[in-house]
Structures are given as C-alpha cells and as structure tokens.
Design an enzyme around this catalytic site. Structure first.
Site, PDB file in Angstrom:
ATOM      1  CG  HIS A  59      -2.066   0.861   1.186  1.00  0.00           C
ATOM      2  ND1 HIS A  59      -3.284   0.516   1.705  1.00  0.00           N
ATOM      3  CD2 HIS A  59      -2.229   2.096   0.664  1.00  0.00           C
ATOM      4  CE1 HIS A  59      -4.142   1.504   1.504  1.00  0.00           C
ATOM      5  NE2 HIS A  59      -3.517   2.476   0.877  1.00  0.00           N
ATOM      6  CG  HIS A  61      -1.211   6.464  -1.585  1.00  0.00           C
ATOM      7  ND1 HIS A  61      -2.286   6.233  -2.416  1.00  0.00           N
ATOM      8  CD2 HIS A  61      -1.573   5.975  -0.372  1.00  0.00           C
ATOM      9  CE1 HIS A  61      -3.267   5.655  -1.737  1.00  0.00           C
ATOM     10  NE2 HIS A  61      -2.856   5.477  -0.493  1.00  0.00           N
ATOM     11  CG  LEU A  62       5.122   4.856  -5.305  1.00  0.00           C
ATOM     12  CD1 LEU A  62       5.575   3.782  -6.278  1.00  0.00           C
ATOM     13  CD2 LEU A  62       6.288   5.330  -4.450  1.00  0.00           C
ATOM     14  CG  ASP A 150      -6.383   3.066  -0.991  1.00  0.00           C
ATOM     15  OD1 ASP A 150      -7.185   2.922  -0.056  1.00  0.00           O
ATOM     16  OD2 ASP A 150      -5.313   3.681  -0.883  1.00  0.00           O
ATOM     17  CG  HIS A 178     -10.550   3.269   1.254  1.00  0.00           C
ATOM     18  ND1 HIS A 178      -9.431   4.009   1.575  1.00  0.00           N
ATOM     19  CD2 HIS A 178     -11.609   3.947   1.778  1.00  0.00           C
ATOM     20  CE1 HIS A 178      -9.805   5.087   2.265  1.00  0.00           C
ATOM     21  NE2 HIS A 178     -11.117   5.075   2.400  1.00  0.00           N
ATOM     22  CG  HIS A 231      -6.305   1.571   5.073  1.00  0.00           C
ATOM     23  ND1 HIS A 231      -7.654   1.366   4.962  1.00  0.00           N
ATOM     24  CD2 HIS A 231      -5.969   2.356   4.018  1.00  0.00           C
ATOM     25  CE1 HIS A 231      -8.112   2.019   3.905  1.00  0.00           C
ATOM     26  NE2 HIS A 231      -7.109   2.600   3.308  1.00  0.00           N
ATOM     27  CG  ASN A 277     -10.095   9.137   5.249  1.00  0.00           C
ATOM     28  OD1 ASN A 277     -10.390   9.468   6.398  1.00  0.00           O
ATOM     29  ND2 ASN A 277     -10.768   9.528   4.189  1.00  0.00           N
ATOM     30  CG  ASP A 304      -2.686   4.531   3.616  1.00  0.00           C
ATOM     31  OD1 ASP A 304      -2.523   4.922   2.439  1.00  0.00           O
ATOM     32  OD2 ASP A 304      -3.695   4.823   4.282  1.00  0.00           O
TER      33      ASP A 304
HETATM   34 ZN   LIG Z   1      -7.219   3.726   1.633  1.00  0.00          ZN
END
Ligand SMILES: [Zn+2]
Length: 430
Positions: A59, A61-62, A150, A178, A231, A277, A304
């Site tokens: 998980h 986020h790039l 997500d 999510h 998550h 979140n 995350d």
């Molecule tokens: Zn998420």
C-alpha cells in the site's frame, strides 16, 4: 556485482540462524557459516544485524503520474529502499488513475529506474468512480494482481459482487477494499467519538469501516472471490475478519503502523499531520489491531505511505488532505511498538513485513527464503539501533510524518535489490 553479507543472523520463512550470504549476479549463491568473499566481491558487514528477505509494501501512494510535487516513483522508491523494502505496490489514485493499460505501463516503465521493484495496482472501477468496472482482465495481463479503488470505497455492493465474480477467472487477482461506507463517513474528518465532540470536528464512526468489512465478507462467501481489507483500523473490523477466517473464507487484511501507534487524541491541536483515512481511533482499537497482528488475523503491515506537499498539509484541518508518510518508519515502529514490548517475536514481525504481503500480492520473487538460487532481494537491519525521526532527513519528497522527534528502535543498514546494494550503511546509493 558480487557480495558477501557477513556476520548477520538470517531470519526467513524457514527460521533463524547465524549465516553469511554470498550473492553472485543478482542471485543468492551460498548461505552458511564462515563463508569467504568471492574474488572482487563487496563485503557488507551485518554484525549484530538481521538479514531477511526484503520487505513488501502492499500500500504505497507514489503519486506518479499527476502528483509529482508530493512524490515520484523515484523518490518514493528511494524512501522504500531506505525502509528495507524491495517491492512496493503502487496505489492507483493517481491522476490519471491507473485504470488503463497505458498508465500501468507508464508506472512500470518509471519503476524500472527506482531502487525498489514497483508493481502497479489497478482500479476496480473506471476512474475510481464506482460506476463501471475497469478492464480488469487487460490490466491483469500486464501483471496487475491487486485491484482497488483505494482512497474510495466501492460503495455499490452489486458492482463489488460482479468485480469479485470477474476476478475469480484471473489467477492471483485480489480485490483490495478501502472500507468506508460513503454515507456513514460523509462530512467526517476524524474518528467520531469523545475527541471529535470535544474538538467540534465532524467525525466518522468506526462503523463506516466495519459495515463494509461485514458486507465484503458476505460477498466473498457468496462469490468465492478473494478480498483483501486495506488499513484496518477498528476493533469491530478486526473481530469480523477473525470470524471470517475461522469460517475458512479467502479474506486477508493489513494494518498500517499509525493504526497501532497513534490515537485520535492527537487531533487535539487541529494539526492535519494527524488527519488520515481511515482516521486514527482509540486506545481500544489500537489494542485490537495489535492483537490481530499477533494472532494472525491481520496478515500484513502495510504503510499507506501518503505524501502531501507542505502547503496542502498546512491548510485547516477540515480542508487538508488525509494521509501520512510511512515507508521510512514502518520497520522501526513495528520493532518499537510490537517487538520490544513482546507482542510479536522478530520472525513474526518480518513475516508481516515481507513474505506474507509478498504472497498476497503474488510476488514470488520477493519474501522467499534466503537460500541458494533465490533472487537476492534482501534487507539487512540493526534491530537495536536507536534513532530519532528527523523529517528533514527523509528521502520522500514530502515531509508529512507524524513521528518527528520520536525516538525509535531499529534501522535499516543495507538493502539489496537483485544483488545490488541500493542502500549501504544507511545511505541510498542511487
Ligand atoms: Zn485507503
């Protein structure tokens, strides 16, 4: 390039032993005691260190494409390597979102230059809009195994059912949810509870998460499809997953370090650094997440990692975007909060960071045993190193860590990707 990793303790899926590791041409050549370096080999000292399969983040986020002011595949990949990761699953809430073959290929192309393997996830629905299925089969053909909207929940149960039925025909595919009921969570900016009332910040109840967990467990049972819960943050959700696993359903779950280390009370200063979140919850939720990690209900620790530029995180609490950094602190938080207090032993902690997530993502090159013939994707970390988190020293392009000034135990010393030391003595090499 040939390597000798010298003097460490190997911990992998087969157990724990003192051993040196010889790497030749990107592959583990030999594992054993008192090995000598092949001619011309680089020696990496691992004295007092653990040598384990590289970590796998389900998980990350790039932010590329479209959010390069927050992070790029290169900077996020470097942050991952410094955190001991050799593979990252890139989340698809980019701009454009990862819902076409062209964007998957773009992410994979950029990933080839990163010091981590970058594997793209793909959207469940076109544009993450929750209306029409994305071309799951086509994305699967390019190596996508984790499908997720997500950032957004697939709120439509009928659509989620169809996605699960469709994905059953795609080997290794898993739908990662999510869990956030859009109606229950609407307008909320933190966990609903005593702190949200005191602060006057609109809250979202833990039930916004758990009703979707319950729904998707029912849909997994109905369809025989694979669901992965992203998550998990609430005690009820953990309990639901525990019961589903006891019934033998094909569900898996992850938890993020902030959900076993931070509570909603930290929102007391209205600092959006603590906005995320699903939101930070209560002490009893933290306790439940820890128990879920310890008893196998939760399969993976996932970061995350959600970078945001400073100007975004400096907006008022109700306007700032949710999310916090994670790649460079996940190992140390796991060791400090779970292993040092005795909730998990080291092999279990590494399982949660490495081979269990590798299995969920279908990354057979990663997370395997440290054994001759295996690809050399390796993390070497000092489980006793004591350090203080300094946001200015992070490799991420963003600075939004909630752990600034926190003293943690455990630091990555070397990370080896396909036989190349991409991190050496704590320094990124590229
Ligand atoms: Zn998420």
């Amino acid at each position: 390039m040939n390597l000798l990793i010298h003097g460490g303790t190997v911990i992998d899926v087969d157990g724990s032993r003192r051993a040196d590791v010889v790497v030749e041409d990107g592959v583990i050549a030999e594992v054993g005691e008192n090995l000598s370096a092949p001619s011309g080999a680089t020696v990496l000292e691992a004295d007092g260190c653990i040598v384990s399969p590289g970590f796998v983040d389900l998980h990350t986020h790039l932010r590329e494409p479209g959010g390069e002011d927050a992070e790029t595949i290169e900077t996020g990949g470097r942050a991952g390597a410094l955190g001991g990761y050799t593979a990252l699953v890139a989340m698809p809430n980019t701009n454009p979102p990862i819902d076409t073959a062209a964007v998957v290929e773009q992410v994979h192309r950029a990933g080839r230059a990163a010091p981590c393997h970058v594997v793209s996830s793909g959207c469940i629905t076109k544009g993450r809009a929750g209306e029409e299925l994305a071309p799951l089969g086509e994305l699967h053909g390019l190596g996508v195994r984790i499908f997720t909207d997500d950032g957004t929940c697939v709120g439509d149960a009928g659509l989620m059912r169809r996605a699960l039925e469709y994905a059953r025909a795609l080997p290794g595919a898993v739908l990662a949810q999510h869990c956030e009921d859009p109606q229950l969570a609407r307008g909320g900016h933190m966990n609903e509870g005593a702190w949200s009332s005191r602060l006057g910040i609109p809250g979202m109840p833990a039930e916004a998460e758990s009703v979707v967990v319950a729904r998707d467990i029912a849909l997994a049972a109905l369809t025989g499809g694979r669901v992965h819960f992203l998550h998990l943050s609430s005690a009820t959700s953990v309990e639901l997953v525990r019961a589903a696993k006891a019934r033998g359903l094909a569900v898996t779950a992850e938890a993020a370090p902030h959900h076993f280390t931070l509570t909603d009370s930290l929102c007391c200063g209205y600092d959006p650094l603590y906005k995320v979140n699903p939101p930070l919850r209560t002490d009893s939720d933290i306790k439940a997440v820890k128990e879920g990690l310890a008893d196998g209900t939760i399969d993976a620790i996932a970061t995350d990692h959600a970078p945001h530029p400073a100007q975004e995180k400096e907006r008022p609490f109700d306007e700032a975007p949710p999310g916090m950094l994670g790649l460079e602190t996940a190992l140390a938080l796991t060791l400090t909060e779970l292993v040092v207090p005795g909730l998990l032993d080291l092999p279990k902690a590494i399982a949660l960071l490495s081979w269990q997530p590798a299995r969920i993502a279908g990354l057979s090159e990663h997370g395997g045993p440290i054994a001759a013939g295996r690809p050399a994707h390796i993390a070497v970390f000092d489980p006793a190193a004591f350090w203080e988190v300094d946001p200015t020293k992070l490799a991420s392009r963003s600075r939004n860590t909630p752990y600034a000034g926190r003293k943690l135990t455990g630091k990555v010393r070397h990370t080896i990707l396909a036989g190349e030391p991409v991190v050496r003595d704590g320094q990124a090499q590229r």
